[in-house]
Motif scaffolding. Structure first.
Motif, PDB file in Angstrom:
ATOM      1  N   ALA A 132     -47.332 114.967 110.713  1.00 23.87           N
ATOM      2  CA  ALA A 132     -48.477 115.621 111.341  1.00 23.87           C
ATOM      3  C   ALA A 132     -49.565 115.782 110.278  1.00 23.87           C
ATOM      4  CB  ALA A 132     -48.077 116.972 111.921  1.00 23.87           C
ATOM      5  N   PRO A 133     -50.484 114.807 110.168  1.00 26.05           N
ATOM      6  CA  PRO A 133     -51.560 114.926 109.183  1.00 26.05           C
ATOM      7  C   PRO A 133     -52.684 115.829 109.662  1.00 26.05           C
ATOM      8  CG  PRO A 133     -51.723 112.835 110.347  1.00 26.05           C
ATOM      9  CD  PRO A 133     -50.484 113.516 110.867  1.00 26.05           C
ATOM     10  N   GLY A 134     -52.498 116.447 110.787  1.00 28.43           N
ATOM     11  CA  GLY A 134     -53.455 117.358 111.404  1.00 28.43           C
ATOM     12  C   GLY A 134     -52.793 117.967 112.613  1.00 28.43           C
ATOM     13  N   ALA A 135     -53.536 118.093 113.703  1.00 28.46           N
ATOM     14  CA  ALA A 135     -52.992 118.737 114.893  1.00 28.46           C
ATOM     15  C   ALA A 135     -52.089 117.819 115.714  1.00 28.46           C
ATOM     16  CB  ALA A 135     -54.139 119.253 115.769  1.00 28.46           C
ATOM     17  N   CYS A 136     -52.118 116.525 115.434  1.00 27.57           N
ATOM     18  CA  CYS A 136     -51.276 115.573 116.167  1.00 27.57           C
ATOM     19  C   CYS A 136     -50.109 115.126 115.291  1.00 27.57           C
ATOM     20  CB  CYS A 136     -52.086 114.356 116.607  1.00 27.57           C
ATOM     21  SG  CYS A 136     -53.349 114.730 117.840  1.00 27.57           S
ATOM     22  N   ALA A 137     -48.935 115.024 115.894  1.00 25.06           N
ATOM     23  CA  ALA A 137     -47.741 114.595 115.164  1.00 25.06           C
ATOM     24  C   ALA A 137     -47.303 113.227 115.666  1.00 25.06           C
ATOM     25  CB  ALA A 137     -46.619 115.609 115.341  1.00 25.06           C
ATOM     26  N   TYR A 138     -46.820 112.414 114.735  1.00 28.50           N
ATOM     27  CA  TYR A 138     -46.361 111.063 115.052  1.00 28.50           C
ATOM     28  C   TYR A 138     -44.924 110.913 114.579  1.00 28.50           C
ATOM     29  CZ  TYR A 138     -51.411 110.651 115.349  1.00 28.50           C
ATOM     30  OH  TYR A 138     -52.729 110.867 115.666  1.00 28.50           O
ATOM     31  N   ARG A 139     -44.101 110.301 115.431  1.00 24.69           N
ATOM     32  CA  ARG A 139     -42.678 110.160 115.127  1.00 24.69           C
ATOM     33  C   ARG A 139     -42.320 108.718 114.844  1.00 24.69           C
ATOM     34  NH1 ARG A 139     -39.161 113.122 119.714  1.00 24.69           N
ATOM     35  NH2 ARG A 139     -37.783 111.497 118.913  1.00 24.69           N
ATOM     36  N   ALA A 140     -41.301 108.545 114.024  1.00 19.00           N
ATOM     37  CA  ALA A 140     -40.776 107.213 113.754  1.00 19.00           C
ATOM     38  C   ALA A 140     -39.300 107.344 113.404  1.00 19.00           C
ATOM     39  CB  ALA A 140     -41.535 106.544 112.611  1.00 19.00           C
TER      40      ALA A 140
END
Length: 219
Positions: A132-140
């Motif tokens: 989460a580099p900000g308000a959005c999170a990304y999964r892998a």
């Protein structure tokens, strides 16, 4: 010589054992842009425990009371390196990951903060990267990148932590790559995250349980 954090990944498959600290199956959560104690409180840490700075080897999980529902509590070891706060847990997952996925308000990412979580996901494999580099999170999943073309994704690729996948590569090549390199995948992921963050965590201090700790209830 720097310990970095690759050693955490190298012991990803090591079963947790009775020792003063932790070593095997460790989940790591990193946060910057938020004050250390504030981040730990957001995870559910108790103010008095934070103030005590009790070493991990001395912190005890209280026994449940007969006839009363017991709240599961897990020990979490923490520290800081540069601008990053780090939290280490060996109960099978990362508390932040469970809280974030459960939409716990205090664990939702915010603008101006960056959170990077490597959760072992022992109860529901595979292991995950949540960035989460900000308000959005990304999964892998381990072995892939977040698809955002970020500096983290570049570090994962450079470290060899992005494995071939279909349909770009044949099934036979994918299987062969996993058979040859799959055992080292967690170490490659932690190597990449160490390169991206510059975080260095003393392996001997973690094994000895010398770092401060708190009790946290999974979200």
């Amino acid at each position: 010589m720097s310990d970095g954090i690759a050693w955490i990944g190298a012991h990803h498959h090591t079963p947790p054992s009775a020792m003063p600290g932790i070593l095997g199956g460790v989940s790591l959560t990193l946060a910057r842009g938020v004050e250390r104690d504030e981040f730990l409180i957001n995870l559910g840490a108790d103010l008095d425990e934070l103030a005590a700075r009790t070493p991990f080897r001395e912190l005890r999980v209280p026994a449940g009371q007969p006839g009363q529902p017991s709240t599961q509590l897990n020990r979490a070891m923490y520290g800081t390196c540069g601008e990053w706060t780090y939290v280490l847990e060996d109960w099978g997952m990362a508390t932040w990951a469970t809280g974030h996925q459960g939409k716990v308000e205090s664990m939702l990412p915010c603008e101006g903060e960056e959170i990077l979580c490597l959760t072992a996901n022992r109860f529901s494999p595979p292991a995950l990267i949540i960035h989460a580099p900000g308000a959005c999170a990304y999964r892998a999943d381990f072995g892939t990148d977040t698809g955002q073309g970020s500096a983290l994704d570049a570090a994962l690729s450079t470290a060899g932590a992005v494995f071939p996948s279909m349909p770009e590569t044949s099934e036979a090549e994918v299987v062969a790559h996993f058979e040859e390199h799959g055992e080292r995948l967690p170490e490659l992921v932690f190597t990449a995250v160490g390169a991206y963050t510059g975080v260095d965590i003393d392996q001997d201090a973690v094994k000895a349980g010398d770092l401060p700790s708190v009790l946290i209830a999974p979200a």
